[in-house]
Design a protein around this motif. Structure first.
Motif, PDB file in Angstrom:
ATOM      1  N   GLU A  98      -3.535   7.070   4.961  1.00  0.00           N
ATOM      2  CA  GLU A  98      -3.892   5.822   4.289  1.00  0.00           C
ATOM      3  C   GLU A  98      -4.952   6.148   3.253  1.00  0.00           C
ATOM      4  N   ALA A  99      -4.683   5.726   2.037  1.00  0.00           N
ATOM      5  CA  ALA A  99      -5.608   5.996   0.940  1.00  0.00           C
ATOM      6  C   ALA A  99      -5.889   4.706   0.183  1.00  0.00           C
ATOM      7  N   ASN A 100      -7.142   4.509  -0.168  1.00  0.00           N
ATOM      8  CA  ASN A 100      -7.558   3.377  -0.989  1.00  0.00           C
ATOM      9  C   ASN A 100      -8.243   3.910  -2.233  1.00  0.00           C
ATOM     10  N   PHE A 101      -7.848   3.381  -3.369  1.00  0.00           N
ATOM     11  CA  PHE A 101      -8.438   3.775  -4.636  1.00  0.00           C
ATOM     12  C   PHE A 101      -8.973   2.532  -5.329  1.00  0.00           C
ATOM     13  N   LYS A 102     -10.187   2.647  -5.842  1.00  0.00           N
ATOM     14  CA  LYS A 102     -10.804   1.530  -6.558  1.00  0.00           C
ATOM     15  C   LYS A 102     -10.119   1.351  -7.906  1.00  0.00           C
ATOM     16  N   ILE A 103      -9.921   0.100  -8.276  1.00  0.00           N
ATOM     17  CA  ILE A 103      -9.278  -0.222  -9.551  1.00  0.00           C
ATOM     18  C   ILE A 103     -10.320  -0.756 -10.523  1.00  0.00           C
ATOM     19  N   GLU A 104     -10.201  -0.315 -11.772  1.00  0.00           N
ATOM     20  CA  GLU A 104     -11.050  -0.813 -12.851  1.00  0.00           C
ATOM     21  C   GLU A 104     -10.128  -1.315 -13.955  1.00  0.00           C
ATOM     22  N   SER A 105     -10.418  -2.481 -14.470  1.00  0.00           N
ATOM     23  CA  SER A 105      -9.587  -3.041 -15.541  1.00  0.00           C
ATOM     24  C   SER A 105     -10.253  -2.850 -16.885  1.00  0.00           C
ATOM     25  N   SER A 106      -9.429  -2.507 -17.849  1.00  0.00           N
ATOM     26  CA  SER A 106      -9.887  -2.387 -19.229  1.00  0.00           C
ATOM     27  C   SER A 106      -8.909  -3.194 -20.065  1.00  0.00           C
ATOM     28  N   GLY A 107      -9.280  -4.419 -20.326  1.00  0.00           N
ATOM     29  CA  GLY A 107      -8.361  -5.336 -20.998  1.00  0.00           C
ATOM     30  C   GLY A 107      -7.261  -5.723 -20.028  1.00  0.00           C
ATOM     31  N   HIS A 139      -3.863   0.408  -2.524  1.00  0.00           N
ATOM     32  CA  HIS A 139      -3.678   0.930  -1.173  1.00  0.00           C
ATOM     33  C   HIS A 139      -2.353   1.685  -1.077  1.00  0.00           C
ATOM     34  N   VAL A 140      -2.410   2.907  -0.535  1.00  0.00           N
ATOM     35  CA  VAL A 140      -1.223   3.742  -0.344  1.00  0.00           C
ATOM     36  C   VAL A 140      -1.143   4.091   1.139  1.00  0.00           C
ATOM     37  N   LYS A 141       0.032   3.851   1.738  1.00  0.00           N
ATOM     38  CA  LYS A 141       0.259   4.235   3.126  1.00  0.00           C
ATOM     39  C   LYS A 141       1.482   5.140   3.154  1.00  0.00           C
ATOM     40  N   LEU A 142       1.298   6.342   3.651  1.00  0.00           N
ATOM     41  CA  LEU A 142       2.339   7.355   3.656  1.00  0.00           C
ATOM     42  C   LEU A 142       2.657   7.729   5.096  1.00  0.00           C
ATOM     43  N   ARG A 143       3.939   7.660   5.461  1.00  0.00           N
ATOM     44  CA  ARG A 143       4.375   8.023   6.815  1.00  0.00           C
ATOM     45  C   ARG A 143       5.218   9.277   6.730  1.00  0.00           C
ATOM     46  N   ASN A 144       5.042  10.118   7.719  1.00  0.00           N
ATOM     47  CA  ASN A 144       5.743  11.394   7.732  1.00  0.00           C
ATOM     48  C   ASN A 144       7.193  11.214   8.156  1.00  0.00           C
ATOM     49  N   GLN A 145       8.078  11.603   7.290  1.00  0.00           N
ATOM     50  CA  GLN A 145       9.502  11.643   7.608  1.00  0.00           C
ATOM     51  C   GLN A 145      10.051  12.978   7.125  1.00  0.00           C
ATOM     52  N   GLY A 146       9.414  14.025   7.550  1.00  0.00           N
ATOM     53  CA  GLY A 146       9.853  15.368   7.166  1.00  0.00           C
ATOM     54  C   GLY A 146       8.997  16.013   6.090  1.00  0.00           C
ATOM     55  N   ASN A 147       8.155  15.261   5.420  1.00  0.00           N
ATOM     56  CA  ASN A 147       7.281  15.830   4.385  1.00  0.00           C
ATOM     57  C   ASN A 147       5.977  16.310   5.009  1.00  0.00           C
ATOM     58  N   SER A 196       0.498  -0.999  -2.064  1.00  0.00           N
ATOM     59  CA  SER A 196       0.142  -2.407  -2.217  1.00  0.00           C
ATOM     60  C   SER A 196      -1.180  -2.529  -2.958  1.00  0.00           C
ATOM     61  N   GLN A 197      -1.389  -3.709  -3.523  1.00  0.00           N
ATOM     62  CA  GLN A 197      -2.665  -4.031  -4.150  1.00  0.00           C
ATOM     63  C   GLN A 197      -3.160  -5.309  -3.477  1.00  0.00           C
ATOM     64  N   PRO A 198      -3.924  -5.159  -2.381  1.00  0.00           N
ATOM     65  CA  PRO A 198      -4.360  -6.344  -1.645  1.00  0.00           C
ATOM     66  C   PRO A 198      -5.236  -7.278  -2.471  1.00  0.00           C
ATOM     67  N   ASP A 199      -5.939  -6.737  -3.445  1.00  0.00           N
ATOM     68  CA  ASP A 199      -6.737  -7.559  -4.359  1.00  0.00           C
ATOM     69  C   ASP A 199      -6.818  -6.833  -5.693  1.00  0.00           C
TER      70      ASP A 199
END
Length: 148
Positions: free
Chosen positions: A117-126, A79-87, A71-74
């Motif tokens: 749960e991982a959050n990565f900062k987004i930067e826009s270029s154009g 935002h990445v949420k990963l649940r274990n289902q055998g991996n 998801s991209q809350p803003d």
């Protein structure tokens, strides 16, 4: 008079020998010691990269298929949420515990039991959006996606 000269000569030689010995002992190199690397809060520029958000979404989708929610809350976070289902979840961050401990404002990764749960900062270029992702994560995601 001759006795006094001998005493001074002997005393001078003794002081000179003690001085040289003390000088050699103080400059004697110590045995090799491992130096702990300085721990910085942020990763260096070579350990983090900017990747297009749509490419990252595609790679994560290929690697984890139905186990992941993205998801991209803003406009500033990815935002990445990963649940274990055998991996094996630690594959996401390439089994690098340093990424879990990092206090970098460009990303955060939290691993709790069977969820990441991982959050990565987004930067826009154009019109193009880029996410700051550690190279370990991109490397492992690319490998997992390629081997599917």
């Amino acid at each position: 008079m001759k006795n006094t000269q001998k005493t001074y000569f002997f005393l001078g030689i003794t002081i000179l020998v003690v001085g040289i010995y003390a000088w050699i002992v103080t400059i004697k190199p110590s045995p090799f010691q491992l130096r702990k690397p300085e721990k910085t809060d942020e990763l260096s520029e070579r350990n983090i990269m900017k990747i297009r958000v749509d490419s990252l979404t595609k790679i994560i989708g290929l690697a984890y298929e139905n186990d992941v929610t993205i998801s991209q809350p803003d406009s500033k976070n990815y935002h990445v949420k990963l649940r274990n289902q055998g991996n094996n979840l630690s594959n996401f961050y390439n089994d690098n515990p340093r990424l879990l401990e990092a206090n970098d404002d460009r990303f955060s990764i939290k691993h709790e039991k069977n969820t990441i749960e991982a959050n990565f900062k987004i930067e826009s270029s154009g019109q193009i959006k880029y996410a700051f992702v550690p190279t370990d994560v991109v490397y492992k995601l690319s490998e997992l996606a390629y081997n599917k």
